[in-house]
Design an enzyme around this catalytic site. Structure first.
Site, mmCIF file in Angstrom:
data_model
loop_
_atom_site.group_PDB
_atom_site.id
_atom_site.type_symbol
_atom_site.label_atom_id
_atom_site.label_comp_id
_atom_site.label_asym_id
_atom_site.label_seq_id
_atom_site.Cartn_x
_atom_site.Cartn_y
_atom_site.Cartn_z
ATOM 1 N N GLY A 243 0.822 -1.205 0.000
ATOM 2 C CA GLY A 243 0.000 0.000 0.000
ATOM 3 C C GLY A 243 0.852 1.249 0.000
ATOM 4 O O GLY A 243 0.547 2.230 -0.675
ATOM 5 N N HIS A 279 -0.501 6.330 8.843
ATOM 6 C CA HIS A 279 0.276 5.131 9.187
ATOM 7 C C HIS A 279 1.741 5.309 8.796
ATOM 8 O O HIS A 279 2.653 5.051 9.603
ATOM 9 C CB HIS A 279 -0.333 3.926 8.465
ATOM 10 C CG HIS A 279 0.397 2.640 8.700
ATOM 11 N ND1 HIS A 279 -0.102 1.650 9.508
ATOM 12 C CD2 HIS A 279 1.584 2.167 8.225
ATOM 13 C CE1 HIS A 279 0.746 0.631 9.539
ATOM 14 N NE2 HIS A 279 1.772 0.921 8.744
ATOM 15 N N GLU A 280 1.983 5.758 7.571
ATOM 16 C CA GLU A 280 3.365 5.879 7.108
ATOM 17 C C GLU A 280 4.105 7.001 7.822
ATOM 18 O O GLU A 280 5.308 6.881 8.088
ATOM 19 C CB GLU A 280 3.398 6.097 5.589
ATOM 20 C CG GLU A 280 2.731 4.992 4.779
ATOM 21 C CD GLU A 280 3.233 3.597 5.101
ATOM 22 O OE1 GLU A 280 4.435 3.450 5.426
ATOM 23 O OE2 GLU A 280 2.424 2.652 5.047
#
Length: 835
Positions: A243, A279-280
């Site tokens: 992703g 998230h990243e």
């Protein structure tokens, strides 16, 4: 470092030249021997003289590498530009190309010879020569641009902080960007934040950009550590096996995880972009600044980034019901894998880094984050984050272990965190609490939960610390609201009118109520939070599979939810019912009965929400409409099918705005399922011509609704052609696997075309593992389990051997459930006039 004549480098897909020069102090020497172990991806360089221990030296290596097309290492991505591209953009007759890197877990060695392990950190100076009209990016800001030869330029970048090899990144191509700045100041300046895309797409980066600068500021505040780098770049990559990837300072994304078009994109992708960005960015601290010592503790990176990513989204978008989505998508998915014998502990031994790709799974990410949520709920989020901040400060620019995190949290909370959390991390599985009622009290007992329902005594030796989260009405002063720390306990002074364990599903366990209590909770659903309602349905569905509950009990519970308003509750109900349909497929009486039950259940909500959206409609309502229409149409609701066909006819006649962007998937799916080759070919044509970022994924998923063997075969041929990118190969196959009419033809096709399929997918181990695991778990007969096992005998399954064991466990559990409950389910459907 002891004296030695050898040093071992990690190398893969690089050709090393023999001109090695080792320079230390003021003298130098050439290598005398170079030996390669291709299987271990190691190269040993030998020198005539021993290298003195503790000396400083420079190893100069000449090598060449491959800019490959397998989404690993330094690779190229093909795309079709939406506007005229820069003249020097690499291209062939059909596609243009961009170039980028993907090094996690073990692919930095594909691009550079290096000590490619997470606990061997270094600084990096990067320089690249590219055509004048293209753009180069790397982890750090540009340092200098010098004129090169033949219309090229040499771009160099500032030195990186000390970091692991898997976080090194670079890219070049025909890029443009949108830019903003953080509101907070870092070293006296607002931080520049950019989203880069290939030319023509940059405006679709605006939503991701708006989230990025807010999230960087939010994390800097809650971690009490400023974002460590002088810039934050995000890059949309056209072909991407995952992703996204958290490269420090240059985060790379699959296009659907960073780009969003307000006019053309499905609303669900807005939620996805926001979360994946968060998230990243969490990894910029948790993973990049402080890195797990070894891959066995991958969960330290991924479990935390998952939890804190959702925390950030809840902070930015409180109206999105974030934690309810977390329960439906993350917790329930983690439960599903961890209920198999083939599961693994959160902290799993990894002997060789080449094994790690299969550990990037629901246990490391989703069970890890679920357990963190449970712990933070127990300690309090503020105390938990204080401990996290101490952990990050203590180990900044270094490596750490699970015990290091527990130590920091123990000091912050004054509790022995390791003592009660160790089994959750280092033991396999999770518990189910079984409830027994007596007047004024309840008995609770913890045992390991297996979806097969046949846990053995030797498998049930873990004593979990379980936060009870007892909710009563009125609140009960006599009942324990703490944690269960023994195998059994009795809770006294319980008002039996209403009680519920595991409030808001904060604990990572299932609850098995007596049948009459489950029925009472269904009728009292308005007293339950959204999270509790999701958990109640999810538990009932899982217990039906294991045999500790019944399918009849689940259906009776679901029947109470006709007036439900929450998207996430409906998502859990429909997912649970779809699983029943999948497992009992083939029994026509049950198939028809379940379809009638689902139709009766969703019709009121579908008709109430309608087809028309309003300009200011909230994100959850838009997504709920899509879910209900898809479900009603799939269950044979004639008005829904008629309207879908009408809208599709208008759309394919040239009225591009006939279908709301968020209704493309349900409309396409309904017309493919209820139609034939004409509708299927029309969706395929839309796939080939689509310019929307999400159009490819939607088209592949919709084509998976085909109902004939001929169309299954045609669709599989199409997926294995060059018209479908390798990154998307699983999307259509997953849809086919979920389609009872297509499942058997799909397996026959896979067997007959394995060589072609393997040739396309096996160049990227992560893609291959995802494909195999995703498409083969829906079967529910022992015969099929035996067929699959036999088919893979003698094949090279190293990239997905763990997945094959999970497939076998899942199918065996499904078969056992089907055999046990088939007659009981049919009896219930007949008794309630559905069959």
């Amino acid at each position: 470092m002891p004296g030695s004549q050898e040093r071992i480098l990690r190398v893969w897909s690089c050709l090393l030249y023999s001109q090695f020069i080792l320079a230390y102090v003021s003298s130098g020497q050439k290598a005398t021997d170079i030996s390669e172990n291709a299987k271990a991806q190691r190269t040993t360089i030998s020198f005539s003289d021993e290298i003195p221990a503790g000396s400083r030296f420079v190893l100069e290596i000449k090598y060449s590498g491959i800019m490959n097309d397998v989404m690993s290492g330094f690779y190229r991505s093909k795309y079709k530009p939406t506007v005229p591209a820069a003249e020097s953009t690499p291209k062939d007759d059909e596609y243009h190309y961009m170039f980028s890197t993907q090094f996690e877990a073990c692919d930095a060695r594909r691009a550079i010879p290096c000590f490619d392990e997470p606990n061997i950190k270094a600084t990096f100076d990067f320089q690249i020569e590219i055509p004048d009209d293209l753009t180069a990016l790397s982890n750090m800001p540009e340092k200098a641009v010098e004129k090169g030869k033949n219309g090229r330029k040499v771009v160099s970048f500032e030195r990186t902080p000390i970091m692991s090899t898997y976080l090194l990144a670079w890219a070049f191509g025909d890029f443009e960007y949108v830019e903003d700045f953080t509101k907070r100041k870092y070293n006296g300046k607002q931080l520049p934040v950019r989203v880069y895309t290939t030319r023509g797409l940059k405006e679709q980066g605006q939503f991701g950009l708006a989230n990025t600068h807010q999230i960087i500021d939010y994390f800097s505040e809650i971690f009490k550590i400023d974002y460590p780098l002088p810039k934050a770049d995000l890059l949309a990559v056209h072909e991407f096996s995952y992703g996204a990837m958290e490269n420090w300072g240059l985060v790379t994304y699959r296009t659907t995880a960073i780009l969003f078009d307000d006019e053309k994109s499905d609303a669900k992708y807005k939620n996805r972009v926001a979360y994946v960005v968060a998230h990243e960015l969490a990894h910029q601290w948790f993973g990049n600044l402080v890195t797990m010592d070894w891959w066995s503790e991958l969960w330290l990176n991924e479990g935390f980034a998952t939890w804190v990513g959702w925390l950030a989204i809840d902070h930015l978008y409180p109206e999105w019901d974030t934690w309810a989505q977390f329960i439906t998508e993350s917790v329930q998915t983690a439960f599903q894998l961890d209920a198999l014998r083939a599961s693994h502990p959160i902290e799993v031994p990894v002997k060789d880094a080449l094994e790690i790709n299969q550990i990037f799974d629901a246990i490391s990410y989703l069970k890890g984050s679920s357990v963190i949520r449970m712990l933070s709920g127990h300690l309090g989020v503020e105390v938990f984050l204080r401990g996290v901040s101490d952990y990050l400060k203590s180990h900044a620019y270094g490596n750490a272990t699970t015990n290091d995190l527990w130590t920091a949290l123990s000091e912050a909370s004054g509790q022995n965190v390791n003592a009660f959390m160790d089994p959750w991390i280092r033991k396999i599985g999770f518990p189910v609490l079984t409830v027994a009622e007596e007047p004024g009290q309840i008995g609770i007992r913890q045992t390991r939960f297996l979806s097969s329902g046949d846990v053995k005594e030797a498998e049930d030796d873990t004593l979990w610390w379980i936060p009870l989260g007892l909710k009563t009405e009125p609140p009960s002063s006599g009942a324990s609201t703490g944690a269960l720390t023994s195998k059994e306990e009795t809770l006294r002074n319980i008002d039996e009118t209403f009680y519920k364990l595991n409030a808001d599903v904060n604990g990572f366990y299932r609850t098995n109520y007596p049948p009459q209590r489950l029925a009472k909770l269904g009728k009292a659903r308005n007293k339950l939070s959204v999270e509790d309602r999701i958990g109640l349905v999810g538990d009932a569905a899982a217990l039906a599979v294991s045999g500790e509950g019944t399918t009849a009990g689940l259906l009776s519970l679901c029947a109470e939810f006709k007036e439900e308003k929450s998207l996430m509750v409906w998502a859990q109900i429909i997912k649970s019912l779809n699983n029943i349909q999948s497992i009992f497929a083939g029994n026509k009486a049950i198939e028809n009965g379940l379809q009638k039950f689902i139709l009766e259940l969703v019709t009121p909500a579908t008709e109430n929400i309608g087809w028309a959206s309003t300009p200011k409609e909230d994100n959850l309502t838009t997504r709920l409409r899509s879910l209900l229409i898809a479900t009603a149409g799939g269950a044979g609701h004639e008005p829904t099918i008629t309207e879908a066909k009408k809208l599709f006819a208008a759309y394919t006649s040239g009225k591009s705005d006939a279908i709301h962007p968020s209704l493309r998937m349900p409309v396409f799916g309904i017309v493919v399922k209820s139609g034939g080759s004409t509708e299927y070919e029309a969706v395929k044509k839309d796939y080939l011509s689509s310019t929307s970022v999400d159009g490819k994924e939607i088209g592949l998923q919709a084509m998976g609704y085909v109902q004939s063997t001929d169309l299954v075969n045609d669709f599989m041929d199409f997926q294995l052609s060059d018209k479908v990118a390798v990154q998307d190969a699983h999307s259509g196959a997953i849809s086919l696997a979920a389609n009872a009419k297509a499942r058997d033809p799909l397996w026959a096709y896979i067997q007959g075309h394995w060589g072609t399929l393997e040739a396309k997918l096996s160049t990227n181990g992560a893609v291959m593992a995802r494909y195999v695991k995703s498409v083969l778990t829906k079967y529910s007969t022992l015969k099929m389990e035996e067929e699959i096992t036999k088919f893979f005998e003698g094949k090279d399954t190293k990239a997905y051997d763990r997945g094959l064991v999970e497939i076998s466990d899942t199918i065996k559990g499904n078969a056992k459930y089907k055999e046990r409950d088939e007659k009981l389910l049919l009896d219930w459907l007949q008794a309630h006039d559905y069959a």
